[in-house]
Design an enzyme around this catalytic site. Structure first.
Site, PDB file in Angstrom:
ATOM      1  N   LYS A  46       0.806  -1.205   0.000  1.00 14.29           N
ATOM      2  CA  LYS A  46       0.000   0.000   0.000  1.00 14.29           C
ATOM      3  C   LYS A  46       0.847   1.266   0.000  1.00 14.29           C
ATOM      4  CE  LYS A  46      -3.440  -2.073   3.114  1.00 14.29           C
ATOM      5  NZ  LYS A  46      -4.092  -1.887   4.447  1.00 14.29           N
ATOM      6  N   GLY A  47       2.098   1.115   0.459  1.00 21.28           N
ATOM      7  CA  GLY A  47       2.912   2.278   0.800  1.00 21.28           C
ATOM      8  C   GLY A  47       3.070   3.345  -0.270  1.00 21.28           C
ATOM      9  N   ASP A 103       7.713   3.179  -2.284  1.00 22.63           N
ATOM     10  CA  ASP A 103       7.867   4.197  -1.248  1.00 22.63           C
ATOM     11  C   ASP A 103       9.293   4.223  -0.687  1.00 22.63           C
ATOM     12  OD1 ASP A 103       7.613   1.726  -0.006  1.00 22.63           O
ATOM     13  OD2 ASP A 103       5.948   2.288   1.296  1.00 22.63           O
ATOM     14  N   ASP A 106      14.549  -0.795   1.543  1.00 21.61           N
ATOM     15  CA  ASP A 106      15.288  -1.074   2.780  1.00 21.61           C
ATOM     16  C   ASP A 106      16.272  -2.204   2.486  1.00 21.61           C
ATOM     17  OD1 ASP A 106      16.033  -1.230   5.431  1.00 21.61           O
ATOM     18  OD2 ASP A 106      14.148  -2.053   6.166  1.00 21.61           O
ATOM     19  N   LYS A 134      16.796   3.816   1.680  1.00 21.56           N
ATOM     20  CA  LYS A 134      17.321   3.677   3.039  1.00 21.56           C
ATOM     21  C   LYS A 134      18.462   2.661   3.013  1.00 21.56           C
ATOM     22  CE  LYS A 134      14.777   1.793   6.439  1.00 21.56           C
ATOM     23  NZ  LYS A 134      13.695   1.731   7.455  1.00 21.56           N
ATOM     24  N   PHE A 155      13.275   4.271  11.200  1.00 17.39           N
ATOM     25  CA  PHE A 155      11.952   3.814  10.774  1.00 17.39           C
ATOM     26  C   PHE A 155      11.074   5.033  10.518  1.00 17.39           C
ATOM     27  CE2 PHE A 155       7.782   1.951  10.793  1.00 17.39           C
ATOM     28  CZ  PHE A 155       7.997   0.845   9.975  1.00 17.39           C
ATOM     29  N   LEU A 156      10.590   5.131   9.288  1.00 20.49           N
ATOM     30  CA  LEU A 156       9.894   6.336   8.854  1.00 20.49           C
ATOM     31  C   LEU A 156       8.404   6.089   8.677  1.00 20.49           C
ATOM     32  CD1 LEU A 156      12.429   7.582   6.126  1.00 20.49           C
ATOM     33  CD2 LEU A 156      12.629   7.632   8.603  1.00 20.49           C
ATOM     34  N   ASP A 162       3.768   3.360   6.719  1.00 13.20           N
ATOM     35  CA  ASP A 162       3.007   3.062   7.932  1.00 13.20           C
ATOM     36  C   ASP A 162       3.850   2.395   8.998  1.00 13.20           C
ATOM     37  OD1 ASP A 162       3.206   0.549   6.422  1.00 13.20           O
ATOM     38  OD2 ASP A 162       1.905  -0.236   8.008  1.00 13.20           O
ATOM     39  N   ARG A 168      -0.020   6.332   8.161  1.00 11.77           N
ATOM     40  CA  ARG A 168       0.198   6.390   6.716  1.00 11.77           C
ATOM     41  C   ARG A 168      -0.210   7.723   6.088  1.00 11.77           C
ATOM     42  NH1 ARG A 168       1.127   1.715   3.885  1.00 11.77           N
ATOM     43  NH2 ARG A 168       0.039  -0.002   4.861  1.00 11.77           N
TER      44      ARG A 168
HETATM   45  P1  IMP Z   1      12.697  -4.344   1.721  1.00 14.12           P
HETATM   46  O1  IMP Z   1      13.434  -3.378   0.820  1.00 14.12           O
HETATM   47  O2  IMP Z   1      12.533  -5.710   1.126  1.00 14.12           O
HETATM   48  O3  IMP Z   1      13.283  -4.373   3.107  1.00 14.12           O
HETATM   49  O4  IMP Z   1      11.203  -3.865   1.903  1.00 14.12           O
HETATM   50  C1  IMP Z   1      10.847  -2.536   1.791  1.00 14.12           C
HETATM   51  C2  IMP Z   1       9.431  -2.447   2.316  1.00 14.12           C
HETATM   52  O5  IMP Z   1       9.456  -2.530   3.745  1.00 14.12           O
HETATM   53  C3  IMP Z   1       8.840  -1.090   1.976  1.00 14.12           C
HETATM   54  O6  IMP Z   1       8.096  -1.131   0.798  1.00 14.12           O
HETATM   55  C4  IMP Z   1       7.954  -0.833   3.174  1.00 14.12           C
HETATM   56  O7  IMP Z   1       6.708  -1.443   2.981  1.00 14.12           O
HETATM   57  C5  IMP Z   1       8.674  -1.522   4.305  1.00 14.12           C
HETATM   58  N1  IMP Z   1       9.548  -0.555   5.019  1.00 14.12           N
HETATM   59  C6  IMP Z   1      10.898  -0.545   5.046  1.00 14.12           C
HETATM   60  N2  IMP Z   1      11.358   0.476   5.785  1.00 14.12           N
HETATM   61  C7  IMP Z   1      10.277   1.140   6.230  1.00 14.12           C
HETATM   62  C8  IMP Z   1      10.109   2.313   7.048  1.00 14.12           C
HETATM   63  O8  IMP Z   1      11.056   2.960   7.498  1.00 14.12           O
HETATM   64  N3  IMP Z   1       8.816   2.693   7.275  1.00 14.12           N
HETATM   65  C9  IMP Z   1       7.749   2.009   6.791  1.00 14.12           C
HETATM   66  N4  IMP Z   1       7.862   0.917   6.012  1.00 14.12           N
HETATM   67  C10 IMP Z   1       9.120   0.485   5.740  1.00 14.12           C
HETATM   68 MG    MG Z   2       6.179  -0.865   0.356  1.00 14.15          MG
END
Ligand code: IMP
Ligand code: MG
Length: 178
Positions: A46-47, A103, A106, A134, A155-156, A162, A168
């Site tokens: 959803k982000g 969005d 990470d 990030k 954590f944002l 969210d 959100r």
């Molecule tokens: P990753 O890159 O596989 O770790 O996943 C990224 C997803 O984790 C993003 O699309 C968000 O849904 C969630 N996420 C990672 N960091 C944050 C944060 O700081 N705030 C909120 N959601 C986050």
């Molecule tokens: Mg996401």
């Protein structure tokens, strides 16, 4: 109440004005790069829904949009690595110029998985636009073609991001501080 943001402290990190300015810049660049290419913007739910809404409307010409929804198993604020599609794109993407709109990146596992999935449908091109890169916990290198902001860690919440489905819809982006 835990998780609602009522008790945790948050610090303003990126103001709505800074977001709007950066979204305009990204959209200008995307408008130039995709002119005459009829791009398809694919946002990850959803982000990315708020970012997509602003970005798509700031592009100089009408673009098509679609959505995917992914579930990554793992509790709390970390991803476990296992990613599943719970809602796939609905428009055919073969031969299309696809721009994934995310969005925040990470670990990179979510996007890495999605890129592989979308690539198997043979788009004409496949690029990524993320609002926030990030860096600290990156596990897989993913090519980020358009990046709004870079942060090291934290954590944002807000502007689509969210914390356990809360916060959100805040118009600005905050960092949760313990
Ligand atoms: P990753 O890159 O596989 O770790 O996943 C990224 C997803 O984790 C993003 O699309 C968000 O849904 C969630 N996420 C990672 N960091 C944050 C944060 O700081 N705030 C909120 N959601 C986050
Ligand atoms: Mg996401």
């Amino acid at each position: 109440m835990k998780g609602t943001g009522m008790t945790s402290q948050k610090k303003l990190l990126i103001s709505r004005k800074a977001i709007a300015n950066r979204v305009k810049e990204l959209a200008a660049q995307i408008s130039r790069d995709y002119v005459d290419k009829n791009p398809l913007l694919v946002a990850i739910l959803k982000g990315a829904f708020i970012f997509l809404a602003d970005l798509a409307r700031a592009v100089d010409y009408p673009v098509q949009v679609d959505f995917v929804r992914l579930r990554s198993y793992g509790a709390g604020t970390t991803t476990s690595g296992e990613v599943h599609i719970t809602k796939d794109v609905e428009l055919p993407i073969k031969g299309r110029h696809v721009l994934v709109v995310e969005d925040i990146v990470d670990a990179g596992l979510t996007l890495d998985f999605l890129l592989g999935h979308l690539a198997s449908h043979q788009p004409a091109s496949l690029k990524i636009c993320c609002l926030i890169d990030k860096k600290e916990r990156r596990q897989v290198e993913v090519p980020l073609d358009y990046v709004g902001f870079t942060v090291e860690k934290g954590f944002l919440v807000g502007y689509g991001l969210d914390s356990g489905e809360n916060l959100r819809t805040l118009p600005d982006i905050y960092e949760i501080v313990e």
